[in-house]
Design a protein around this motif. Structure first.
Motif, mmCIF file in Angstrom:
data_model
loop_
_atom_site.group_PDB
_atom_site.id
_atom_site.type_symbol
_atom_site.label_atom_id
_atom_site.label_comp_id
_atom_site.label_asym_id
_atom_site.label_seq_id
_atom_site.Cartn_x
_atom_site.Cartn_y
_atom_site.Cartn_z
ATOM 1 N N VAL A 89 -10.107 8.627 -1.300
ATOM 2 C CA VAL A 89 -10.496 7.244 -1.012
ATOM 3 C C VAL A 89 -11.961 7.078 -1.385
ATOM 4 O O VAL A 89 -12.808 7.895 -0.983
ATOM 5 N N ARG B 95 -4.736 -7.323 0.474
ATOM 6 C CA ARG B 95 -5.351 -6.038 0.772
ATOM 7 C C ARG B 95 -6.356 -6.182 1.917
ATOM 8 O O ARG B 95 -7.409 -5.589 1.926
ATOM 9 N N TRP C 185 -7.605 7.571 7.292
ATOM 10 C CA TRP C 185 -8.596 7.627 6.224
ATOM 11 C C TRP C 185 -9.956 7.137 6.741
ATOM 12 O O TRP C 185 -10.503 6.147 6.265
ATOM 13 N N ASP D 281 2.183 1.793 -3.485
ATOM 14 C CA ASP D 281 1.115 2.289 -4.366
ATOM 15 C C ASP D 281 0.852 3.772 -4.111
ATOM 16 O O ASP D 281 0.565 4.525 -5.044
ATOM 17 N N THR D 282 0.938 4.175 -2.847
ATOM 18 C CA THR D 282 0.575 5.533 -2.474
ATOM 19 C C THR D 282 1.699 6.529 -2.725
ATOM 20 O O THR D 282 1.443 7.666 -3.134
ATOM 21 N N GLU E 187 -6.709 -0.560 -5.917
ATOM 22 C CA GLU E 187 -7.451 -1.273 -4.878
ATOM 23 C C GLU E 187 -6.758 -1.084 -3.529
ATOM 24 O O GLU E 187 -5.595 -1.457 -3.368
ATOM 25 N N LEU E 188 -7.492 -0.524 -2.587
ATOM 26 C CA LEU E 188 -6.959 -0.273 -1.255
ATOM 27 C C LEU E 188 -7.361 -1.389 -0.301
ATOM 28 O O LEU E 188 -6.534 -1.939 0.424
ATOM 29 N N ASN E 189 -8.654 -1.707 -0.266
ATOM 30 C CA ASN E 189 -9.190 -2.878 0.442
ATOM 31 C C ASN E 189 -10.213 -3.530 -0.472
ATOM 32 O O ASN E 189 -10.949 -2.834 -1.167
ATOM 33 N N VAL F 49 0.839 -1.204 0.000
ATOM 34 C CA VAL F 49 0.000 0.000 0.000
ATOM 35 C C VAL F 49 0.872 1.252 0.000
ATOM 36 O O VAL F 49 0.598 2.232 -0.705
ATOM 37 N N TYR G 189 -12.690 -0.589 -1.254
ATOM 38 C CA TYR G 189 -12.110 0.741 -1.125
ATOM 39 C C TYR G 189 -11.061 0.911 -2.228
ATOM 40 O O TYR G 189 -10.277 -0.001 -2.488
ATOM 41 N N ARG G 190 -11.032 2.104 -2.816
ATOM 42 C CA ARG G 190 -9.996 2.426 -3.790
ATOM 43 C C ARG G 190 -9.377 3.767 -3.439
ATOM 44 O O ARG G 190 -9.997 4.595 -2.776
ATOM 45 N N LEU G 191 -8.158 3.970 -3.918
ATOM 46 C CA LEU G 191 -7.421 5.187 -3.590
ATOM 47 C C LEU G 191 -6.787 5.758 -4.839
ATOM 48 O O LEU G 191 -6.270 5.017 -5.680
#
Length: 374
Positions: free
Chosen positions: A164, A82, A254, A59-60, A73-75, A56, A93-95
Motif C-alpha cells: 500500500v 473509493r 492496512w 481489484d485485490t 487506486e485504493l482511496n 476493492v 492510497y494505492r495498492l
C-alpha cells in the motif's frame, strides 16, 4: 478439466454463488443488532459501502496478477467509489498485489507530497486481513533526487502479499500526487484464469468482505449525560476521542506504520457543536477528519470535512481548536458533518516525535462555539 456443460458443478460456479450469498447477508450488520444505523443516509451509505468494498475485493483478489503488478487506486480524495476504510481528503492510497518470492522495482516522482511511503503487509490466509507489517519505507528512507524522482528495488520479502502506498498532500485539490510505478524483475508467469484459480479468488473476496463488515459500521456509543453513573464509564462514548496510540508492526489491516491515531465519535443536535483542542507534537503531517459510520469521508470539494497541519490556524499557545457542527460556524478551523447527526472522527499524526496528548473535547451550543483562535 471442467467443460461448459458441467458448469453447475464447477468450483467457480459454487464460489460465485457463495459470494452472492455473502453479499445478500452482509447488510444485516447495519440493519440489525447493536450496530444498526439510525438514519436513512447511513442506511444508503451501507449499500454504497457494499458496492465500494466489493470493487476493492475484486481489484485485490480477482483481477490481481502478482507477476504483472500494477498500482490501483485504493482511496482517493475524489473518487466516490473509493471512499472507504478510514479515508480522508488529504491522501491518495494505492495498492499492488505482489508475491513473496519475487523482486520488484518501484519508481516514481514525489509531486507535492508532504509525506509518502510504501508499506508491505502479509496475508495469514486467502482473504484474511493482514496482521503484520513486513516492509516499510517512507520518503526519508528513499533516495529522492532534486527533481523529486526516486527508484528502488524490493524483494524477495517473506510473507508479503500486498503493498500500500500513501501520498499525503497539504491541499489535495491543487497538489500534484505522487506518481508510482512497479515492475516485476523476473519473467511473468503464464496467465491462468481457470476454474480453480477463479474459485479461489472469489472465495478470498468473500472472506475479505465478511471481515470488513465485522468492523463497520462503527459504533458511536451514548452521550455522556445518558450514561449510567454507577460503575465504570462506557468505553467509546459519543462526543469523546480515544487515547492516541502508535501503530505497531503487528497490527490489523492496512494501518500506517509511521502514524499515531486517535478515534472518536459525535452525536450532535442541529444547535450543538463539538469543540476539540489538541497540541500537535513535532510532526511531518497531521489531520482530523469527519467520517460516517462506515469510516468514509466525503470527497474533496463537497464541503470542509477535515483540517490539517497546513490549513489549521493555531492558537497563540500552539494548540489547535477545531469546531465540528452540522451548521455553519465562523471559526477558522470549523468543519462540517455534512448534516449527519451522528458519525465518527479520526486524528492522524505522521512521524510524530512523541505520541500526542489526549485531545480535549467539549459539547457546546453552536451559538456559544468559539469563532476565532485564542
Amino acid at each position: 478439466m471442467t467443460t461448459p456443460n458441467e458448469s453447475t458443478t464447477a468450483e467457480s460456479t459454487l464460489a460465485w454463488r457463495d459470494l452472492l450469498d455473502t453479499l445478500r447477508d452482509l447488510d444485516t450488520n447495519f440493519l440489525q443488532g447493536d450496530r444498526a444505523v439510525h438514519d436513512d443516509r447511513h442506511l444508503a451509505d451501507g449499500y454504497r459501502q457494499l458496492a465500494t468494498t466489493l470493487g476493492v475485493a475484486f481489484d485485490t483478489y480477482l483481477f490481481a496478477e502478482p507477476s504483472r503488478p500494477i498500482f490501483i487506486e485504493l482511496n482517493t480524495p475524489f473518487r466516490r467509489d473509493r471512499r472507504w476504510g478510514g479515508d480522508n481528503t488529504d491522501a491518495f492510497y494505492r495498492l499492488a498485489v505482489v508475491s513473496p518470492d519475487r523482486r520488484y522495482r518501484i519508481s516514481g516522482n514525489k509531486g507535492d507530497a508532504i509525506y509518502f511511503a510504501i508499506t508491505g503487509y502479509n496475508e495469514p490466509s486467502p482473504g484474511a486481513w493482514s496482521d503484520k507489517v513486513v516492509l516499510h519505507k517512507h520518503d526519508s528512507d528513499m533516495d529522492v533526487d532534486a527533481d523529486g524522482n526516486f527508484s528502488f528495488e524490493i524483494g524477495p520479502v517473506p510473507d508479503i502479499a500486498a503493498i500500500v502506498t500513501r501520498d499525503y498532500q497539504l491541499d489535495a485539490e491543487s497538489g500534484r500526487p505522487v506518481t508510482w510505478h512497479i515492475e516485476a524483475l523476473e519473467e511473468p508467469e503464464p496467465i491462468r484464469h481457470g476454474d480453480a484459480e477463479t474459485a479461489a479468488a472469489l472465495r478470498a473476496s468473500a472472506a475479505w468482505l465478511k471481515t470488513m463488515f465485522m468492523i463497520i459500521p462503527l459504533t458511536i456509543g451514548v452521550r455522556a449525560e445518558e450514561q449510567q453513573t454507577e460503575g465504570h464509564e462506557i468505553a467509546g462514548a459519543a462526543n469523546t476521542m480515544g487515547p492516541p496510540y502508535q501503530v505497531p508492526d503487528s497490527n490489523f489491516g492496512w494501518s500506517a506504520r509511521d502514524a499515531c491515531y486517535s478515534f472518536g465519535s459525535y452525536d450532535l443536535a442541529d444547535d450543538e457543536a463539538l469543540v476539540i483542542t489538541h497540541t500537535p507534537p513535532t510532526v511531518r503531517f497531521w489531520s482530523m477528519c469527519v467520517w460516517n459510520q462506515f469510516m468514509a469521508n466525503h470527497s474533496a470539494g463537497d464541503g470542509r470535512t477535515s483540517v490539517n497541519i497546513a490549513s489549521a490556524v493555531p492558537n497563540s499557545d500552539g494548540s489547535v481548536t477545531i469546531v465540528v457542527s452540522a451548521g455553519e460556524c465562523a471559526h477558522p478551523n470549523a468543519v462540517t458533518t455534512m448534516d449527519y447527526p451522528r458519525g465518527n472522527l479520526a486524528f492522524r499524526w505522521f512521524l510524530p516525535d512523541v505520541v500526542p496528548a489526549m485531545p480535549e473535547v467539549q459539547v457546546v451550543k453552536l451559538a456559544d462555539a468559539p469563532t476565532s483562535v485564542s
